[in-house]
Scaffold this active site. Structure first.
Site, PDB file in Angstrom:
ATOM      1  N   SER A 133      -3.628  50.235  46.193  1.00 15.53           N
ATOM      2  CA  SER A 133      -2.629  50.576  45.186  1.00 15.53           C
ATOM      3  C   SER A 133      -2.558  49.519  44.090  1.00 15.53           C
ATOM      4  O   SER A 133      -2.667  48.332  44.329  1.00 15.53           O
ATOM      5  CB  SER A 133      -1.249  50.705  45.827  1.00 15.53           C
ATOM      6  OG  SER A 133      -0.296  51.001  44.830  1.00 15.53           O
ATOM      7  N   LYS A 187      -0.200  54.688  52.593  1.00 17.23           N
ATOM      8  CA  LYS A 187      -0.429  54.806  51.150  1.00 17.23           C
ATOM      9  C   LYS A 187       0.231  56.079  50.624  1.00 17.23           C
ATOM     10  O   LYS A 187       0.793  56.086  49.513  1.00 17.23           O
ATOM     11  CB  LYS A 187      -1.939  54.839  50.848  1.00 17.23           C
ATOM     12  CG  LYS A 187      -2.301  55.096  49.373  1.00 17.23           C
ATOM     13  CD  LYS A 187      -1.735  54.059  48.425  1.00 17.23           C
ATOM     14  CE  LYS A 187      -2.287  54.104  47.037  1.00 17.23           C
ATOM     15  NZ  LYS A 187      -1.931  55.256  46.196  1.00 17.23           N
ATOM     16  N   HIS A 190       3.789  55.358  50.243  1.00 23.41           N
ATOM     17  CA  HIS A 190       3.934  54.539  49.026  1.00 23.41           C
ATOM     18  C   HIS A 190       4.006  55.443  47.809  1.00 23.41           C
ATOM     19  O   HIS A 190       4.883  55.311  46.946  1.00 23.41           O
ATOM     20  CB  HIS A 190       2.751  53.570  48.885  1.00 23.41           C
ATOM     21  CG  HIS A 190       2.613  53.001  47.499  1.00 23.41           C
ATOM     22  ND1 HIS A 190       1.977  53.671  46.464  1.00 23.41           N
ATOM     23  CD2 HIS A 190       3.076  51.847  46.959  1.00 23.41           C
ATOM     24  CE1 HIS A 190       2.052  52.949  45.351  1.00 23.41           C
ATOM     25  NE2 HIS A 190       2.716  51.853  45.629  1.00 23.41           N
ATOM     26  N   ASN A 191       3.104  56.401  47.729  1.00 16.78           N
ATOM     27  CA  ASN A 191       3.080  57.305  46.572  1.00 16.78           C
ATOM     28  C   ASN A 191       4.304  58.196  46.516  1.00 16.78           C
ATOM     29  O   ASN A 191       4.832  58.460  45.436  1.00 16.78           O
ATOM     30  CB  ASN A 191       1.798  58.146  46.593  1.00 16.78           C
ATOM     31  CG  ASN A 191       0.624  57.361  46.071  1.00 16.78           C
ATOM     32  OD1 ASN A 191       0.522  56.149  46.308  1.00 16.78           O
ATOM     33  ND2 ASN A 191      -0.264  58.017  45.337  1.00 16.78           N
ATOM     34  N   GLU A 194       6.940  56.132  45.176  1.00 17.21           N
ATOM     35  CA  GLU A 194       6.616  55.943  43.749  1.00 17.21           C
ATOM     36  C   GLU A 194       7.153  57.112  42.938  1.00 17.21           C
ATOM     37  O   GLU A 194       7.786  56.941  41.885  1.00 17.21           O
ATOM     38  CB  GLU A 194       5.098  55.844  43.614  1.00 17.21           C
ATOM     39  CG  GLU A 194       4.523  55.808  42.220  1.00 17.21           C
ATOM     40  CD  GLU A 194       2.998  55.948  42.268  1.00 17.21           C
ATOM     41  OE1 GLU A 194       2.349  55.090  42.906  1.00 17.21           O
ATOM     42  OE2 GLU A 194       2.460  56.911  41.689  1.00 17.21           O
TER      43      GLU A 194
HETATM   44  C1  6PG Z   1      -1.450  53.679  43.015  1.00 13.55           C
HETATM   45  C2  6PG Z   1      -1.072  55.028  42.429  1.00 13.55           C
HETATM   46  C3  6PG Z   1      -2.246  55.981  42.380  1.00 13.55           C
HETATM   47  C4  6PG Z   1      -1.780  57.412  42.040  1.00 13.55           C
HETATM   48  C5  6PG Z   1      -2.012  57.742  40.600  1.00 13.55           C
HETATM   49  C6  6PG Z   1      -1.711  59.209  40.282  1.00 13.55           C
HETATM   50  O1  6PG Z   1      -0.936  53.366  44.087  1.00 13.55           O
HETATM   51  O2  6PG Z   1      -2.248  52.976  42.360  1.00 13.55           O
HETATM   52  O3  6PG Z   1      -0.095  55.595  43.296  1.00 13.55           O
HETATM   53  O4  6PG Z   1      -2.893  55.962  43.637  1.00 13.55           O
HETATM   54  O5  6PG Z   1      -2.517  58.330  42.729  1.00 13.55           O
HETATM   55  O6  6PG Z   1      -1.209  56.909  39.856  1.00 13.55           O
HETATM   56  O7  6PG Z   1      -0.547  59.629  40.888  1.00 13.55           O
HETATM   57  P1  6PG Z   1       0.081  61.088  40.549  1.00 13.55           P
HETATM   58  O8  6PG Z   1      -0.874  61.835  39.655  1.00 13.55           O
HETATM   59  O9  6PG Z   1       0.205  61.770  41.884  1.00 13.55           O
HETATM   60  O10 6PG Z   1       1.378  60.798  39.885  1.00 13.55           O
END
Ligand code: 6PG
Length: 484
Positions: A133, A187, A190-191, A194
């Site tokens: 990430s 992960k 985490h997303n 996010e």
């Molecule tokens: C990271 C981000 C990355 C993510 C993209 C697109 O940890 O670096 O989470 O892995 O996949 O930023 O995310 P979305 O298109 O799903 O918003």
């Protein structure tokens, strides 16, 4: 002809921006020598020529790539998730030997990783799903790395990953998360967090903009101020930058010329789908995913645009007070989103047999990753003080923070409802908070309804057992064990 004496201790397959940045990061660290391979040789050549100091060892074929790696060979796949990743795994298992290590550094669905790890392990080769990430910059300068896979693989990969990970509080942001798909699972969480974090910030911006009439540039300064306190984080920091940005073509704030339909590659949706299977409420994350979906329904939005809303134009009487309320509501809602995310980690670990240390996960999220924030230090401390914490938001620090924020949180949700401002993540987080702390929930009535139409039985508060009421008869309650 490439020098085929095995000199590299790590290899990277897939040299798009993320892959080449990761390869450059690896090559820049003492003790690493990096072999590189890309499906198109021209790409490989270009990367080698562009970064001579990296002293990459280029390979034209997978055979050359394998020959350039010291044993146990270790290669990180940095290609698109799905079929492209499967194809590279297939090629690597052909040229690798038992004891070697294949790492999938993409955003694979953890159940795919579990399947792949099992299949590859049958060849004697280690397969590791590693969440990486921090985007392109993180790959180059220091990501947060969440590897799963075997202890044997970790023995080789640990020092290599520690050499390139971001550093937070003097520690590399990497840990062996757990076996098989544990890394990609974490992960994914985490997303999901996010998504929730981003949606909450977006709602805070929308409420301030529409409630106070402040410009994006003025709101950028508010976020920059917030970034000096408990909300300090990468996402708050970049939000201020995005809001400061002026569109060169029109001279308007960039945020006003961006089409308000959000995309998603799917990792947030995976988090919610998995939470549903695990029975874990992740309302903030779910509302963030749905808010992106709703925003991307232009036909429905156009058709609904003339539906009635609040009669008068909404503005707030005390802008400065409202802005502070929004700051507190944002922090409280963020606490809920992270608490829910960690609940899902606990449930996933139980379901899949992983020994995931929640405090370690909080630690490696303090730097390098997209959700990096001061806040993760508080979570680390909470789990260090009580590893068996039943719900993160009940930890002393978070309990105090929620107690302080609760009045403002309610005022903001009320204001949003009165103003007709959509705040799904703020309001669902407050609803979750009220649900969790309620001493009686209307679930009792739901049980009655289920028993009425489906004889699904119910338990009682005053005695053991399961019960069913004979709704069509004299309605005298009958203990389910006695139903005829
Ligand atoms: C990271 C981000 C990355 C993510 C993209 C697109 O940890 O670096 O989470 O892995 O996949 O930023 O995310 P979305 O298109 O799903 O918003």
């Amino acid at each position: 002809m490439a020098d085929t004496t095995a000199q590299a201790n790590i290899g990277v397959v897939g040299l798009a921006v993320m892959g080449s940045n990761l390869a450059r990061n690896l090559a820049s660290r003492e003790g690493n020598r990096v072999a590189v391979y890309n499906r198109t040789w021209e790409r490989t050549e270009g990367v080698v020529e562009a970064f001579p100091d990296a002293e990459f060892i280029p390979a034209r074929t997978m055979e050359e790539f394998a020959a350039s790696l010291k044993k146990p060979r270790a290669a990180i796949i940095m290609v698109k998730a799905g079929r492209p990743t499967d194809a590279v795994i297939e090629e690597l298992t052909r040229v690798f030997e038992p004891g070697d290590i294949i790492v999938d550094g993409g955003n694979a669905l953890f159940t795919d990783t579990i399947r792949r790890e099992k299949a590859v392990r049958e060849t004697g080769i280690n397969f590791v799903g590693a969440g990486i990430s921090g985007g392109e910059e993180g790959a180059l300068k220091g990501p947060s790395i969440m590897p799963g896979g075997s202890a044997e693989a970790w023995e080789t990969l640990g020092p290599i990953f520690r050499s390139i990970a971001a550093i937070a509080e003097g520690e590399p942001c990497v840990t062996h998360v757990g076996t098989d798909g544990a890394g990609h699972f974490v992960k994914m969480i985490h997303n999901g967090i996010e998504y929730a974090d981003m949606q909450l910030i977006a709602e805070a911006y929308d409420l301030i903009r529409r409630g106070t009439g402040k410009s994006p540039a003025e709101i950028a300064e508010i976020f920059a101020e917030w970034n000096k306190g408990e909300l300090e984080s990468y996402l708050i920091e970049i939000t201020a930058e995005v809001l400061r940005q002026v569109d060169a073509e029109t001279g308007k704030p960039l945020v006003d010329v961006i089409l308000d339909q959000a995309g998603a590659k799917g990792t947030g949706a995976w988090t919610v789908q998995t939470a549903l299977d695990l029975g874990i409420p992740v309302s903030g994350i779910a509302e963030a995913v749905f808010a992106r979906s709703l925003s991307s329904k232009p036909a429905q939005r156009a058709a609904a645009s003339n539906l009635p809303g609040p009669a008068e134009e909404w503005t707030v009487d005390d802008p400065e007070g409202f802005i502070e309320d929004v700051r507190q509501a944002l922090y409280a809602s963020k606490i809920v989103a992270y608490s829910q995310g960690f609940d899902e980690i606990v449930a996933g670990a139980e379901q899949y047999g992983w020994d995931i240390k929640k405090g370690e996960i909080a630690k490696i999220w303090r730097g390098g990753c997209i959700i990096r924030a001061q806040f993760l230090n508080r979570i680390t401390e909470a789990y260090e003080d009580d590893p068996g914490l039943v719900a993160l938001l009940t930890a002393p620090y978070f309990r105090r923070a929620l107690t302080e924020a609760e009045p403002a949180w309610r005022r903001v949700v009320i204001a949003a409802v009165q103003g007709g401002i959509p705040s799904p993540a703020f309001s669902s987080s407050l609803a979750y908070y009220d649900g969790l702390r309620a001493d009686r929930l209307p679930a009792a009535l739901v049980q009655g309804q289920r028993d009425f139409f489906g004889a699904h039985t119910y338990r009682r508060v005053d005695k053991e057992g399961t019960f069913h009421t004979l709704w069509s008869g004299d309605r005298s309650e009958v203990a389910a064990t006695d139903t005829h």
